[in-house]
Design a protein around this motif. Structure first.
Motif, PDB file in Angstrom:
ATOM      1  N   PHE A  26       0.864  -1.182   0.000  1.00 36.95           N
ATOM      2  CA  PHE A  26       0.000   0.000   0.000  1.00 36.95           C
ATOM      3  C   PHE A  26       0.898   1.229   0.000  1.00 36.95           C
ATOM      4  O   PHE A  26       1.740   1.401   0.891  1.00 36.95           O
ATOM      5  CB  PHE A  26      -0.897  -0.008   1.238  1.00 36.95           C
ATOM      6  CG  PHE A  26      -1.807   1.171   1.331  1.00 36.95           C
ATOM      7  CD1 PHE A  26      -2.924   1.272   0.520  1.00 36.95           C
ATOM      8  CD2 PHE A  26      -1.546   2.199   2.225  1.00 36.95           C
ATOM      9  CE1 PHE A  26      -3.769   2.362   0.599  1.00 36.95           C
ATOM     10  CE2 PHE A  26      -2.384   3.285   2.310  1.00 36.95           C
ATOM     11  CZ  PHE A  26      -3.504   3.378   1.495  1.00 36.95           C
ATOM     12  N   SER A  27       0.745   2.075  -1.011  1.00 42.25           N
ATOM     13  CA  SER A  27       1.558   3.287  -1.147  1.00 42.25           C
ATOM     14  C   SER A  27       0.683   4.510  -0.915  1.00 42.25           C
ATOM     15  O   SER A  27      -0.456   4.584  -1.397  1.00 42.25           O
ATOM     16  CB  SER A  27       2.182   3.373  -2.547  1.00 42.25           C
ATOM     17  OG  SER A  27       2.984   2.234  -2.803  1.00 42.25           O
ATOM     18  N   LEU A  28       1.241   5.508  -0.217  1.00 42.06           N
ATOM     19  CA  LEU A  28       0.483   6.718   0.084  1.00 42.06           C
ATOM     20  C   LEU A  28       1.343   7.947  -0.199  1.00 42.06           C
ATOM     21  O   LEU A  28       2.484   8.026   0.265  1.00 42.06           O
ATOM     22  CB  LEU A  28       0.064   6.718   1.571  1.00 42.06           C
ATOM     23  CG  LEU A  28      -0.660   7.984   2.057  1.00 42.06           C
ATOM     24  CD1 LEU A  28      -2.004   8.145   1.357  1.00 42.06           C
ATOM     25  CD2 LEU A  28      -0.830   7.934   3.565  1.00 42.06           C
ATOM     26  N   ASN A  61      -0.467  18.745  -1.060  1.00 47.68           N
ATOM     27  CA  ASN A  61      -1.062  19.915  -0.377  1.00 47.68           C
ATOM     28  C   ASN A  61      -1.777  20.824  -1.381  1.00 47.68           C
ATOM     29  O   ASN A  61      -1.835  20.527  -2.581  1.00 47.68           O
ATOM     30  CB  ASN A  61      -0.010  20.670   0.436  1.00 47.68           C
ATOM     31  CG  ASN A  61       1.072  21.306  -0.427  1.00 47.68           C
ATOM     32  OD1 ASN A  61       0.906  21.451  -1.645  1.00 47.68           O
ATOM     33  ND2 ASN A  61       2.176  21.702   0.190  1.00 47.68           N
ATOM     34  N   GLN A  62      -2.290  21.916  -0.884  1.00 48.15           N
ATOM     35  CA  GLN A  62      -3.087  22.819  -1.724  1.00 48.15           C
ATOM     36  C   GLN A  62      -2.255  23.492  -2.820  1.00 48.15           C
ATOM     37  O   GLN A  62      -2.811  24.006  -3.796  1.00 48.15           O
ATOM     38  CB  GLN A  62      -3.749  23.879  -0.855  1.00 48.15           C
ATOM     39  CG  GLN A  62      -4.803  23.312   0.097  1.00 48.15           C
ATOM     40  CD  GLN A  62      -5.421  24.381   0.981  1.00 48.15           C
ATOM     41  OE1 GLN A  62      -4.873  25.482   1.105  1.00 48.15           O
ATOM     42  NE2 GLN A  62      -6.559  24.063   1.594  1.00 48.15           N
ATOM     43  N   ASN A  63      -0.948  23.501  -2.632  1.00 52.85           N
ATOM     44  CA  ASN A  63      -0.076  24.107  -3.639  1.00 52.85           C
ATOM     45  C   ASN A  63       0.403  23.096  -4.671  1.00 52.85           C
ATOM     46  O   ASN A  63       1.225  23.418  -5.523  1.00 52.85           O
ATOM     47  CB  ASN A  63       1.127  24.763  -2.971  1.00 52.85           C
ATOM     48  CG  ASN A  63       0.725  25.909  -2.069  1.00 52.85           C
ATOM     49  OD1 ASN A  63      -0.223  26.649  -2.384  1.00 52.85           O
ATOM     50  ND2 ASN A  63       1.453  26.083  -0.964  1.00 52.85           N
ATOM     51  N   GLY A  64      -0.092  21.842  -4.557  1.00 50.17           N
ATOM     52  CA  GLY A  64       0.327  20.824  -5.509  1.00 50.17           C
ATOM     53  C   GLY A  64       1.622  20.137  -5.148  1.00 50.17           C
ATOM     54  O   GLY A  64       2.112  19.304  -5.925  1.00 50.17           O
ATOM     55  N   SER A 107       4.256  14.866  -0.863  1.00 50.63           N
ATOM     56  CA  SER A 107       5.125  14.308   0.173  1.00 50.63           C
ATOM     57  C   SER A 107       5.935  13.140  -0.376  1.00 50.63           C
ATOM     58  O   SER A 107       5.709  12.683  -1.510  1.00 50.63           O
ATOM     59  CB  SER A 107       4.284  13.811   1.348  1.00 50.63           C
ATOM     60  OG  SER A 107       3.526  12.662   0.953  1.00 50.63           O
ATOM     61  N   GLU A 108       6.875  12.673   0.428  1.00 47.79           N
ATOM     62  CA  GLU A 108       7.561  11.429   0.085  1.00 47.79           C
ATOM     63  C   GLU A 108       6.558  10.274   0.157  1.00 47.79           C
ATOM     64  O   GLU A 108       5.570  10.330   0.880  1.00 47.79           O
ATOM     65  CB  GLU A 108       8.719  11.172   1.051  1.00 47.79           C
ATOM     66  CG  GLU A 108       9.844  12.193   0.940  1.00 47.79           C
ATOM     67  CD  GLU A 108      11.002  11.859   1.864  1.00 47.79           C
ATOM     68  OE1 GLU A 108      10.917  10.812   2.555  1.00 47.79           O
ATOM     69  OE2 GLU A 108      11.967  12.621   1.889  1.00 47.79           O
ATOM     70  N   GLU A 109       6.818   9.272  -0.628  1.00 50.33           N
ATOM     71  CA  GLU A 109       5.908   8.131  -0.690  1.00 50.33           C
ATOM     72  C   GLU A 109       6.052   7.275   0.574  1.00 50.33           C
ATOM     73  O   GLU A 109       7.158   6.914   0.995  1.00 50.33           O
ATOM     74  CB  GLU A 109       6.203   7.285  -1.922  1.00 50.33           C
ATOM     75  CG  GLU A 109       5.238   6.132  -2.111  1.00 50.33           C
ATOM     76  CD  GLU A 109       5.561   5.320  -3.364  1.00 50.33           C
ATOM     77  OE1 GLU A 109       4.660   4.707  -3.932  1.00 50.33           O
ATOM     78  OE2 GLU A 109       6.746   5.325  -3.772  1.00 50.33           O
TER      79      GLU A 109
END
Length: 267
Positions: free
Chosen positions: A33-35, A39-42, A45-47
């Protein structure tokens, strides 16, 4: 979501983040499972990667108990071991009682939950005792096991009375007692002991199977009973007088006294 390297699902969520997925339809296999959070600026984060495995488990846990029965004893250590080589066991419960019938789940649920894979327990009931164990694994499978009979007697026998019979130059002492009560069966009387001027518990070799003793010394005597589980009664004190010159009872019959503290005197 990947199964053994192949994408099997994609998920997206808004704030606050929440993703639910059902693994029932995914089948047995290794999953990743990858996440990634955006954020709102596009900016991303790191996976974050979490691996897990789905296995099929329809087998209940295995319960081993040793020993599975015993003859009369006052105490006993019983080893319980629970194993589940598939999903792993979630916990187990045990109950001691005097019935061979397996307790209900609601009864098990009121007991303490154990998560150790092996544990020693001691009977908490007496008489003819059965041990019931329920074990649950992580997949929801349940195992039950009942063993016995354990014959447990942790109750002391009781000296109920001591009879004395005087004869020429000695006195016969007879110890009477019981190892029963109104609630259940106990192990029964095995042997008797009589101490002279010593209220301490007798050693094993001081007990005899006969409840009759011939004494030739006057003084305080202490009567004891041992049951078949090894429990020893509290002492019963009796004073015995012995007349070394006694030949007969001038009033006829035998000298006898059944009171708790007995004194035999010869006119």
């Amino acid at each position: 979501m990947k199964k053994e390297g192949t994408v099997v699902g994609r998920y997206s969520t808004q704030v606050p983040p929440s993703i639910d997925f059902n693994t029932t339809s995914l089948g047995v296999g290794d999953y990743t499972f990858s996440l990634v959070v955006t954020n709102q600026n596009g900016e991303q984060s790191e996976e974050y990667i979490k691996s897990f495995k789905i296995i099929e488990d329809s087998t209940p846990p295995e319960i081993s108990i040793d020993p599975t029965s015993c003859t009369w004893t006052s105490s006993l250590n019983i080893n319980i071991e629970v194993r589940d080589d598939d999903s792993g066991f979630d916990g187990w419960y045990y109950i001691f009682d005097n019935s061979q019938e397996t307790p209900s789940n609601s009864e098990f649920d009121t007991k303490e939950k154990y998560t150790q894979d092996t544990f020693n327990v001691m009977p908490t009931a007496s008489g003819n005792v059965y041990l019931h164990v329920r074990a649950n694994d992580i997949a929801g499978n349940i195992a039950y096991k009942t063993v016995g009979i354990y014959k447990i007697d942790n109750k002391k026998p009781v000296v109920t009375s001591v009879d004395t019979l005087a004869s020429s130059q000695n006195t016969t002492v007879t110890i009477n007692g019981t190892d029963l009560d109104e609630e259940r069966e106990y192990s029964g009387i095995r042997s008797y002991a009589l101490h002279f001027e010593n209220p301490d518990d007798p050693t094993d070799d001081e007990f005899q199977t006969s409840n009759v003793f011939d004494v030739s010394r006057p003084g305080n005597y202490y009567a004891f009973i041992k049951d078949n589980a090894g429990n020893v009664s509290d002492f019963y004190e009796i004073y015995v007088s012995v007349d070394l010159f006694l030949t007969a009872n001038p009033n006829g019959g035998s000298w006898r006294n059944n009171s708790n503290i007995q004194r035999l005197s010869i006119p």
